[in-house]
Design an enzyme around this catalytic site. Structure first.
Site, PDB file in Angstrom:
ATOM      1  N   HIS A  42       0.689  -1.097   0.297  1.00 39.97           N
ATOM      2  CA  HIS A  42       0.204  -0.049   0.117  1.00 39.97           C
ATOM      3  C   HIS A  42       0.935   1.211   0.510  1.00 39.97           C
ATOM      4  CE1 HIS A  42      -1.994  -3.848   1.589  1.00 39.97           C
ATOM      5  NE2 HIS A  42      -3.837  -3.095   1.355  1.00 39.97           N
TER       6      HIS A  42
ATOM      7  N   LEU B 116      -8.706  -2.799  11.058  1.00 37.57           N
ATOM      8  CA  LEU B 116      -8.533  -0.832  11.477  1.00 37.57           C
ATOM      9  C   LEU B 116      -9.169  -1.231  12.475  1.00 37.57           C
ATOM     10  CD1 LEU B 116      -9.417  -0.503   7.462  1.00 37.57           C
ATOM     11  CD2 LEU B 116      -7.082  -0.006   9.020  1.00 37.57           C
TER      12      LEU B 116
ATOM     13  N   GLY C  70     -10.685   4.287   6.791  1.00 36.39           N
ATOM     14  CA  GLY C  70     -11.516   2.917   7.778  1.00 36.39           C
ATOM     15  C   GLY C  70     -11.319   2.916   9.191  1.00 36.39           C
TER      16      GLY C  70
ATOM     17  N   HIS D 180      -3.679   3.512  -3.851  1.00 37.49           N
ATOM     18  CA  HIS D 180      -3.761   2.884  -1.971  1.00 37.49           C
ATOM     19  C   HIS D 180      -3.308   1.256  -2.462  1.00 37.49           C
ATOM     20  CE1 HIS D 180      -6.038   2.189   1.449  1.00 37.49           C
ATOM     21  NE2 HIS D 180      -6.690   0.255   0.711  1.00 37.49           N
TER      22      HIS D 180
ATOM     23  N   GLU E  94     -17.622  -3.724  24.498  1.00 36.49           N
ATOM     24  CA  GLU E  94     -16.511  -4.787  25.030  1.00 36.49           C
ATOM     25  C   GLU E  94     -15.577  -4.767  23.976  1.00 36.49           C
ATOM     26  OE1 GLU E  94     -20.826  -6.114  26.483  1.00 36.49           O
ATOM     27  OE2 GLU E  94     -20.268  -5.054  24.020  1.00 36.49           O
TER      28      GLU E  94
ATOM     29  N   HIS F 201     -28.556 -14.783  25.925  1.00 36.87           N
ATOM     30  CA  HIS F 201     -27.374 -14.577  27.266  1.00 36.87           C
ATOM     31  C   HIS F 201     -26.649 -15.733  27.315  1.00 36.87           C
ATOM     32  CE1 HIS F 201     -28.864 -10.238  26.645  1.00 36.87           C
ATOM     33  NE2 HIS F 201     -28.234  -9.995  27.545  1.00 36.87           N
TER      34      HIS F 201
END
Length: 658
Positions: A31, A122, A159, A262, A409, A471
């Site tokens: 890249h 990312l 991103g 890119h 989380e 759950h």
């Protein structure tokens, strides 16, 4: 700017561009666009602001630099070579993306100097950097700004900011007012598919400002404005975002500003055209001596600051504590207390949920060391992750030891990676096992980077009851066990949980996941002179006259297996019972030990989860009692009956094998 700063010119930044496009071209993969677009920003940062000494990449009080847009890794490698990091030379750049090279396609922690964290997925670099910035403040509160006083810088792309974890990270950093965190947004308006306008129209400046960040917008190719913005960011008490309007592939006349710059080599014709446009006359991988000398001087400008820091450390009354802290010997610090605690549990035999015995164990651990940093994703009083005297971490007080991560989380797990990478602290954080899926990408990076991060996953089966199948985890244990270099522990009682915590603290190069029950479990009869969980599995009940069948179980189902063995005994069948708190540790034992535990008789596995992964231990003639689908809403006892995870079912299944 620092008094030791080295002035930056376009020619200096072009050295970064040239190395980036040369390495990508040689590899025929990579890249080039981002390194070429952000070379000006990165050059000003490294030459005038970043506090580091290239001769000592691991200096504890260095500034951290995180390339969250990890696909642009040649930016990081080019800078590392130019400033003179030891062990990073031109041959390493020429071997970019080759098998065994230090210069991997995306930056990998532990491979090349200057790589503070593995990036590429990312958004995670940004979230990890939040953990680093938090750790800096936590350390400063313990050892003073004389020993801990540095910034964390991040380069993130479009991103990174589209990824959901970026919002979790930005929000947490703003809430805690992590003023030593500075993010450069590579605002080039290009993604792989084309212009970013195809997928987003978010006002990123307003978004950051709404989360309490200091926001600036600059031309990312104007050296004076870059320097002014960094200086202003350092002076502001809030975390800072500098939106850098850049041109992807800057200098490549036919591809700059386009998605074609890119993720693919520019091609030999475009590389030649870029050299002409940039006025760069040197051959591939050649840096003019004068330019390289100035870059090397930039790499040395932090040496006086490091020397002064070492003198302060030498004179500090906290030197011994700081050095001990940085060694991370938490396992040895807590060993005696945990041994005494196991003996107490064996004597008192409490009947408590393993989430509760985990809390009891944490009380012992947190009382024996100050290096643990706890937290939870807004489930503190369900996970039982806080203990007496820890104190909450707030923007006004970083002396606490408990982080309220909120319902984040993924952000929590990534921040814990940053805390672990920063050094010294052992982070642990809690949520329900079913929500480990939200954190999985960060758990994977912890395993890849070999970090000591501990996850407290409670409510680990249908035993959580009425909250129902949304759950109730069924596939999660198998999923986590499939991940390399992750120790998954499912302890059966209070003694095993104390043992598993001891093992997690001792595993400096492996993260650990603790799978804990909501329902109460009896403390089992077994010796405590040895940490039996360290073997991964051990025989808990051995018939006197040999085995007819072996029952293998984990966690809350071990007590079910023991009851089933008694039922089989009434039928004249001799059943051994094996507790298997860790598949990973059992797999690491010698073949002889594994054979002695498993035996040659038919085997039945018992776990309130899906069977996937059990086949290795059960063999071709084994059977499994567990879940075959999702759970249901109801009382825990009723659910175990409904799904036939009972002593009677286990006994019947075993008898059918005989």
């Amino acid at each position: 700017m620092s008094s030791q700063s080295v002035e930056t010119s376009r020619e200096d930044a072009n050295a970064v561009r040239a190395l980036a496009m040369d390495a990508v071209e040689r590899c025929k993969s990579g890249h080039p666009g981002m390194p070429m677009g952000m070379a000006d920003v990165a050059s000003v940062l490294f030459r005038a602001f970043l506090k580091f000494d290239a001769a000592e990449p691991h200096w504890p009080d260095r500034d951290r630099f995180v390339l969250s847009a990890g696909h642009g890794s040649m930016l990081l490698y080019a800078l590392g070579y130019l400033v003179g990091y030891p062990g990073l030379d031109l041959e390493d750049l020429k071997n970019f993306r080759q098998l065994g090279s230090k210069t991997a396609g995306h930056p990998e922690y532990g491979h090349a100097p200057g790589v503070e964290t593995t990036t590429g997925p990312l958004g995670q670099g940004l979230a990890t950097a939040v953990g680093m910035a938090l750790a800096e403040r936590l350390q400063a509160a313990r050892f003073s700004d004389d020993l801990v006083d540095h910034f964390t810088y991040v380069i993130a792309g479009d991103g990174c900011l589209m990824e959901g974890v970026s919002h979790e990270a930005i929000d947490l950093a703003g809430h805690l007012r992590l003023g030593k965190l500075i993010l450069f947004w590579d605002d080039n308006e290009i993604s792989i598919d084309g212009p970013t306008s195809l997928a987003t129209s978010t006002d990123q400046g307003a978004r950051f400002a709404a989360s309490g960040w200091h926001v600036q917008k600059i031309d990312g190719h104007d050296f004076a404005r870059i320097a002014e913005a960094i200086a202003a960011a350092k002076a502001d008490p809030r975390p800072s975002m500098i939106a850098c309007k850049t041109i992807i592939g800057f200098g490549a006349p036919n591809k700059q500003g386009k998605e074609s710059a890119h993720g693919a080599p520019l091609g030999p014709d475009e590389v030649a055209a870029a050299r002409a446009a940039l006025g760069w006359g040197s051959q591939p991988f050649e840096i003019p001596a004068k330019i390289l000398a100035e870059w090397r001087r930039a790499g040395q400008r932090g040496a006086p600051a490091r020397a002064a820091w070492e003198q302060r450390l030498e004179a500090s009354t906290k030197r011994a504590d700081f050095e001990h802290f940085m060694r991370g010997d938490v396992a040895s610090d807590t060993a005696a207390a945990l041994k005494a605690f196991r003996e107490e549990l064996a004597r008192d035999k409490p009947k408590v949920a393993t989430r509760k015995s985990s809390e009891m164990t944490l009380g012992v651990i947190n009382g024996a060391t100050r290096a643990t940093i706890g937290g939870s994703a807004d489930l503190t009083h369900s996970n039982y992750t806080i203990t007496k005297g820890m104190g909450s971490v707030t923007r006004e007080n970083f002396s606490g030891r408990y982080v309220h991560y909120g319902v984040r989380e993924f952000g929590m797990a990534a921040a814990m990676n940053g805390i672990a990478l920063h050094g010294g602290f052992v982070p642990y954080g809690g949520t329900f096992l079913v929500f480990s899926d939200y954190a999985r990408a960060a758990i994977r990076l912890a395993a890849l980077m070999k970090l000591r991060v501990i996850y407290v996953f409670t409510h680990d089966s249908i035993g959580l009851g009425e909250d129902g199948p949304t759950h109730q985890p069924v596939e999660h244990l198998a999923s986590l066990r499939a991940m390399p270099n992750l120790n998954v522990f499912r302890p059966a009682d209070a003694i095993e949980i104390a043992e598993c915590w001891e093992l997690a603290l001792a595993a400096k190069a492996t993260p650990s996941a603790l799978s804990l029950s909501r329902q109460n479990l009896p403390t089992l009869d077994r010796p405590v002179s040895e940490n039996l969980s360290a073997r991964g599995a051990y025989v808990l009940r051995e018939p006197d006259a040999g085995r007819d069948v072996t029952l293998l179980a984990t966690g809350s189902e071990v007590s079910i297996a023991l009851e089933a063995a008694k039922l089989l005994e009434l039928l004249g069948k001799r059943a051994a019972v094996v507790s298997m708190p860790s598949f990973e540790l059992f797999a690491a034992q010698s073949p002889e030990y594994r054979s002695s535990v498993l035996g040659s008789a038919p085997r039945v596995g018992v776990e309130a989860a899906v069977q996937f992964g059990w086949e290795r231990w059960l063999g071709d003639n084994g059977a499994f009692v567990g879940m075959t689908g999702f759970g249901a809403s109801g009382a825990a006892d009723a659910l175990y009956e409904h799904f036939n995870i009972t002593p009677q079912t286990v006994a019947q299944t075993a008898a059918a094998l005989l």
